[in-house]
Design an enzyme around this catalytic site. Structure first.
Site, PDB file in Angstrom:
ATOM      1  N   SER A   8       0.844  -1.199   0.000  1.00  0.00           N
ATOM      2  CA  SER A   8       0.000   0.000   0.000  1.00  0.00           C
ATOM      3  C   SER A   8       0.875   1.244   0.000  1.00  0.00           C
ATOM      4  O   SER A   8       1.622   1.504   0.958  1.00  0.00           O
ATOM      5  CB  SER A   8      -0.905  -0.010   1.240  1.00  0.00           C
ATOM      6  N   HIS A  32      -1.214  -1.406  -4.244  1.00  0.00           N
ATOM      7  CA  HIS A  32      -2.448  -0.949  -3.601  1.00  0.00           C
ATOM      8  C   HIS A  32      -2.449   0.579  -3.471  1.00  0.00           C
ATOM      9  O   HIS A  32      -1.527   1.165  -2.910  1.00  0.00           O
ATOM     10  CB  HIS A  32      -2.563  -1.593  -2.216  1.00  0.00           C
ATOM     11  N   ASP A  34      -4.636   3.869  -2.166  1.00  0.00           N
ATOM     12  CA  ASP A  34      -5.739   4.327  -1.317  1.00  0.00           C
ATOM     13  C   ASP A  34      -6.221   5.698  -1.756  1.00  0.00           C
ATOM     14  O   ASP A  34      -5.460   6.662  -1.717  1.00  0.00           O
ATOM     15  CB  ASP A  34      -5.270   4.408   0.142  1.00  0.00           C
ATOM     16  N   MET A  36      -8.788   8.639  -0.845  1.00  0.00           N
ATOM     17  CA  MET A  36      -9.606   9.124   0.287  1.00  0.00           C
ATOM     18  C   MET A  36     -10.050  10.552   0.015  1.00  0.00           C
ATOM     19  O   MET A  36      -9.286  11.348  -0.521  1.00  0.00           O
ATOM     20  CB  MET A  36      -8.772   9.102   1.569  1.00  0.00           C
ATOM     21  N   HIS A  63      -8.328   1.235  -4.023  1.00  0.00           N
ATOM     22  CA  HIS A  63      -9.264   1.135  -2.894  1.00  0.00           C
ATOM     23  C   HIS A  63      -9.916   2.503  -2.693  1.00  0.00           C
ATOM     24  O   HIS A  63      -9.279   3.428  -2.196  1.00  0.00           O
ATOM     25  CB  HIS A  63      -8.436   0.697  -1.669  1.00  0.00           C
ATOM     26  N   MET A  65     -11.996   4.988  -0.857  1.00  0.00           N
ATOM     27  CA  MET A  65     -12.622   5.325   0.429  1.00  0.00           C
ATOM     28  C   MET A  65     -13.241   6.706   0.264  1.00  0.00           C
ATOM     29  O   MET A  65     -12.770   7.698   0.822  1.00  0.00           O
ATOM     30  CB  MET A  65     -11.563   5.291   1.537  1.00  0.00           C
ATOM     31  N   MET A 134     -11.370  -4.705   5.821  1.00  0.00           N
ATOM     32  CA  MET A 134     -10.595  -3.672   6.534  1.00  0.00           C
ATOM     33  C   MET A 134     -10.331  -4.151   7.951  1.00  0.00           C
ATOM     34  O   MET A 134     -11.270  -4.383   8.726  1.00  0.00           O
ATOM     35  CB  MET A 134     -11.385  -2.357   6.611  1.00  0.00           C
ATOM     36  N   ASP A 168      -6.598  -5.704   4.775  1.00  0.00           N
ATOM     37  CA  ASP A 168      -5.921  -4.406   4.686  1.00  0.00           C
ATOM     38  C   ASP A 168      -5.932  -3.710   6.039  1.00  0.00           C
ATOM     39  O   ASP A 168      -6.993  -3.365   6.551  1.00  0.00           O
ATOM     40  CB  ASP A 168      -6.669  -3.565   3.626  1.00  0.00           C
TER      41      ASP A 168
HETATM   42  C1  DX5 Z   1      -6.015   2.454   5.444  1.00  0.00           C
HETATM   43  C2  DX5 Z   1      -5.618   1.925   4.105  1.00  0.00           C
HETATM   44  C3  DX5 Z   1      -4.524   0.924   4.078  1.00  0.00           C
HETATM   45  C4  DX5 Z   1      -3.237   1.381   4.739  1.00  0.00           C
HETATM   46  C5  DX5 Z   1      -2.731   0.211   5.554  1.00  0.00           C
HETATM   47  O1  DX5 Z   1      -7.237   3.087   5.359  1.00  0.00           O
HETATM   48  O2  DX5 Z   1      -6.716   1.365   3.427  1.00  0.00           O
HETATM   49  O3  DX5 Z   1      -4.272   0.446   2.772  1.00  0.00           O
HETATM   50  O4  DX5 Z   1      -2.237   1.774   3.855  1.00  0.00           O
HETATM   51  O5  DX5 Z   1      -1.624   0.630   6.264  1.00  0.00           O
HETATM   52  P1  DX5 Z   1      -0.847  -0.320   7.270  1.00  0.00           P
HETATM   53  O6  DX5 Z   1      -0.422  -1.517   6.499  1.00  0.00           O
HETATM   54  O7  DX5 Z   1       0.295   0.544   7.734  1.00  0.00           O
HETATM   55  O8  DX5 Z   1      -1.811  -0.641   8.371  1.00  0.00           O
HETATM   56 ZN    ZN Z   2      -6.344   0.349   1.489  1.00  0.00          ZN
END
Ligand code: DX5
Ligand code: ZN
Length: 207
Positions: A8, A32, A34, A36, A63, A65, A134, A168
């Site tokens: 990620s 991956h 993210d 947001m 992903h 969010m 999650m 994740d």
């Molecule tokens: C959090 C993300 C994850 C994040 C995980 O909302 O969806 O992908 O990067 O981070 P770690 O592996 O550090 O928990």
């Molecule tokens: Zn994620």
């Protein structure tokens, strides 16, 4: 099932994203990303225009969010997403969103927050190629793994034996073992990989 790794990039240096990705590409199966929006989660990251500038030979696992993900499906398809995951909690008509993702040529994924019961996904499993559990509250990297995720993974594996089940949040060499034992086959890890000097070794330890 073969265990696949999806680093990620939330924990990578966004100022040199393509170099960061190149440092893990050889040992990984996906990248991956993210996305947001500061509404669905309390943090803001990147949108389709930055995703479109990522250069990698690995499939992008994106992903979302964000609220109203249905508004942005074409943008992420054009930006090169191969797997596009939306949140159960963010979709008014999840089935239609998953069908649209497929029509655009991507693999549809569903994610759920830690407090959402996994059983609500049952009617949607036939329309998804990927479920992302999650295992922390979405929004930030570096949080601790929530143990209740393991029951969700077990339930999913039982109800959808062939599904890609990704986990994740809070993944490290210990939690990875628990998730694989429960039935997950895709491990998404951010800080565990990118905050380490020896990223190759970290990834090998997850497998
Ligand atoms: C959090 C993300 C994850 C994040 C995980 O909302 O969806 O992908 O990067 O981070 P770690 O592996 O550090 O928990
Ligand atoms: Zn994620």
């Amino acid at each position: 099932m073969k265990i696949k790794i999806s680093p990620s990039i939330l924990s990578a240096d966004f100022g040199k994203l393509n170099e960061e990705i190149a440092s893990v590409e050889k040992y990984s199966d996906y990248i991956h990303v993210d996305v947001m929006d500061g509404h669905f989660v309390p943090n803001i990251t990147i949108g389709a225009c930055v995703v479109g500038s990522i250069k990698t030979r690995l499939p992008l696992d994106v992903h979302l969010m964000i609220d109203n993900p249905e508004q942005y499906l074409e943008d992420f398809s054009k930006a090169g997403a191969k797997i596009l995951t939306v949140h159960f909690e963010a979709c008014k008509n999840l089935k239609a969103v998953l069908q649209k993702i497929k029509k655009l040529g991507m693999k549809p994924g569903i994610s759920l927050k830690p407090k959402t019961k996994v059983g609500v996904l049952k009617p949607f499993l036939p329309y998804a190629d990927w479920v992302l559990v999650m295992s922390v509250e979405p929004g930030f990297g570096g949080q601790s793994f929530l143990e209740n995720s393991l029951e969700k993974i077990k339930w999913l594996r039982k109800n959808a034996p062939k599904l890609d089940i990704a986990v994740d949040g809070g993944i490290n060499e210990e939690t990875a073992k628990l998730c694989v034992k429960a039935g997950a086959n895709v491990l998404i890890a951010g800080s565990y990989i990118f905050k380490s000097k020896n990223r190759k070794l970290q990834i090998q330890k997850l497998k």
